[in-house]
Structure formats: C-alpha cells, structure tokens
Design an enzyme around this catalytic site. Structure first.
Site, mmCIF file in Angstrom:
data_model
loop_
_atom_site.group_PDB
_atom_site.id
_atom_site.type_symbol
_atom_site.label_atom_id
_atom_site.label_comp_id
_atom_site.label_asym_id
_atom_site.label_seq_id
_atom_site.Cartn_x
_atom_site.Cartn_y
_atom_site.Cartn_z
ATOM 1 N N TYR A 23 0.848 -1.202 0.000
ATOM 2 C CA TYR A 23 0.000 0.000 0.000
ATOM 3 C C TYR A 23 0.878 1.245 0.000
ATOM 4 O O TYR A 23 0.639 2.191 -0.759
ATOM 5 C CB TYR A 23 -0.906 -0.026 1.230
ATOM 6 C CG TYR A 23 -1.789 1.185 1.401
ATOM 7 C CD1 TYR A 23 -2.898 1.386 0.588
ATOM 8 C CD2 TYR A 23 -1.527 2.117 2.413
ATOM 9 C CE1 TYR A 23 -3.720 2.490 0.767
ATOM 10 C CE2 TYR A 23 -2.347 3.221 2.592
ATOM 11 C CZ TYR A 23 -3.437 3.403 1.767
ATOM 12 O OH TYR A 23 -4.241 4.501 1.935
ATOM 13 N N LYS A 29 1.346 4.608 -2.563
ATOM 14 C CA LYS A 29 1.222 5.985 -2.110
ATOM 15 C C LYS A 29 2.495 6.781 -2.403
ATOM 16 O O LYS A 29 2.438 7.988 -2.681
ATOM 17 C CB LYS A 29 0.880 6.011 -0.622
ATOM 18 C CG LYS A 29 -0.503 5.443 -0.330
ATOM 19 C CD LYS A 29 -1.545 6.163 -1.157
ATOM 20 C CE LYS A 29 -2.907 5.568 -1.134
ATOM 21 N NZ LYS A 29 -3.890 6.321 -1.956
#
Length: 257
Positions: free
Chosen positions: A160, A164
C-alpha cells in the site's frame, strides 16, 4: 472585508471516495466555500445520502457512483459532471484500496496489479480525462490523497505504501509539466484518522497505546481536520504550492520516538 483567498464559487470539484470519511469532510469543506461538488463512491445510496446532506446545508452537490478501478466508470464520472455543470476545476483523488498486507516475499502478481491499477493508474486516468480542459482555462487543482505509509517503511502495509509513494512522484512529475500553465498538483498524506476505514485501529487498545506513545499529538485525527488543507489546495491560496506532499499526521512523521 471579505477575503477571496479560499473562495471556490464558480468552481466544480470532483472528489472520489467522498461518501464518508476524509473524502466527505473535504467535499463538505469545498461546498461551504462555494464549490459545486461531485460525491463519488462505490455505493449509490451512500453517495446520494452524502450529497443530500450538503444540499440540506445550502451547498450544491450531485452523486455519481464510481469504482475508480474501472476506467469506463471514471469516464462516466467525468462525463456526468460535465453534462451537469460544464466544467471540472478541481479533482481530489481520495479513493483507494488496501486489500492485503504482508511481506513482499508473499506478494502475488494479481494482488500487486490490483493495488497499482486502483491506487495509481486511476489517478493517471483522471489526469488524462480532466487536465486538458483545465490547461485550456489556465486554472486547475489536482489533489491526490496519499498516506504517511508512503513516507515510512513498513513490513505489513508496504505494498500500500509503495502505491502511495508512487502518488507522491506523480504529483511531482505533474507539477513540473503543468505548473506554468495554472494547474497545481499536490498530495495530502494523512496519518491515522478516526474514520470507519481505520476503526480497527482506533478501537484497539494496544494500537491506541502505541499510537499515542509514537505520535506527538497523542491522538488520532478527526475527519474534519483534513478539510482546511483540501480547501486551501483547491483554492487561489494554493496557487504557489506545487508538487508537494503535505503530511496531516499530528507530527507522526517528524517524531523519532
């Protein structure tokens, strides 16, 4: 004396993942400063409920359900907005997924591709669909909601975080390409907020103890605390902020302990 620094009257803002949480708080803030806002999320009823609450408060809002991982649904989001209001001045790419956590050694190709398509490629699709018209008008604001996990290493949420970090690079690239033509591109990197998505963290006593010990503010963020920054980046006040990642995390990323 009335200030125009945060005036969004006449502007149209599309905010993905805005039926609740940080996205809704940002949409509500923009509406309160005069923007016409498009509420978007995967569930039509939740989107309409959020849009109605903004209308009930005197703002202008429509609901357009959308799964950002599907290009045709993103195109419908853009097309419906243009058919309704004729323009898009502000895009806030807030929606994202976090479907898996674990070691990079266990990361499957299918999982990685899903992460990248939803969290990164969708923002590129939105850029391609909306920026040309912004550039023609000489005004645009593109805001991506990233995460402090993109600034910090983590063995569980690292995939994740990788997406980002990619978002942060995307806005740097966009700033270099479009800043001179009136379109700004920036990231907001939230820490942990008391939203439904993070409920498992702020309801876990062990996590609360760890977070309060690690974070200088010694608390989780409240959703409305994101809205001011979103409004600023969307407004004339944000015109000279470009290519930046601004952490809204209570000081988490500047604390050694």
């Amino acid at each position: 004396m009335t200030s125009s620094l945060f005036d969004l009257h006449g502007k149209v803002a599309v905010i993905t993942g805005s039926s609740r949480g940080l996205g809704f708080a940002s949409a509500k803030g923009m509406a309160e400063h005069g923007a016409k806002v498009v509420i978007s999320g995967r569930k039509a009823d939740a989107c309409e409920k959020a849009a109605q609450s903004i209308r009930d408060a005197g703002g202008e809002a429509i609901a357009v359900p959308c799964n950002i991982g599907r290009k045709d649904e993103l195109q419908n989001l853009v097309d419906t907005t243009l058919a309704t209001w004729g323009r898009i001045d502000i895009v806030m790419a807030n929606a994202a997924i976090h479907p898996w956590g674990g070691s990079v050694l266990d990361l499957q190709d299918e999982t990685f591709n899903k992460f990248m398509q939803v969290n990164v490629q969708s923002s590129i699709w939105l850029t391609q669909m909306t920026l040309p018209a912004m550039l023609e008008r000489g005004y645009g604001r593109f805001i991506v909601v990233a995460s402090i996990v993109g600034l910090l290493g983590d063995p569980v949420s690292g995939t994740y975080g990788l997406t980002k970090a990619a978002d942060m690079q995307l806005v740097r690239n966009m700033a270099n390409e479009f800043a001179s033509r009136g379109v700004t591109s920036n990231c907001i990197a939230p820490g942990t907020f008391k939203t439904e998505m993070a409920r498992s963290q702020w309801e876990d006593p062990a996590m609360v103890e760890w977070y309060n010990g690690r974070n200088p503010s010694k608390r989780f963020g409240e959703a409305d605390e994101i809205a001011g920054l979103a409004v600023m980046l969307a407004s004339p006040s944000g015109g000279y902020i470009n290519g930046q990642t601004i952490a809204v995390d209570g000081g988490h990323t500047v604390s050694f302990r």
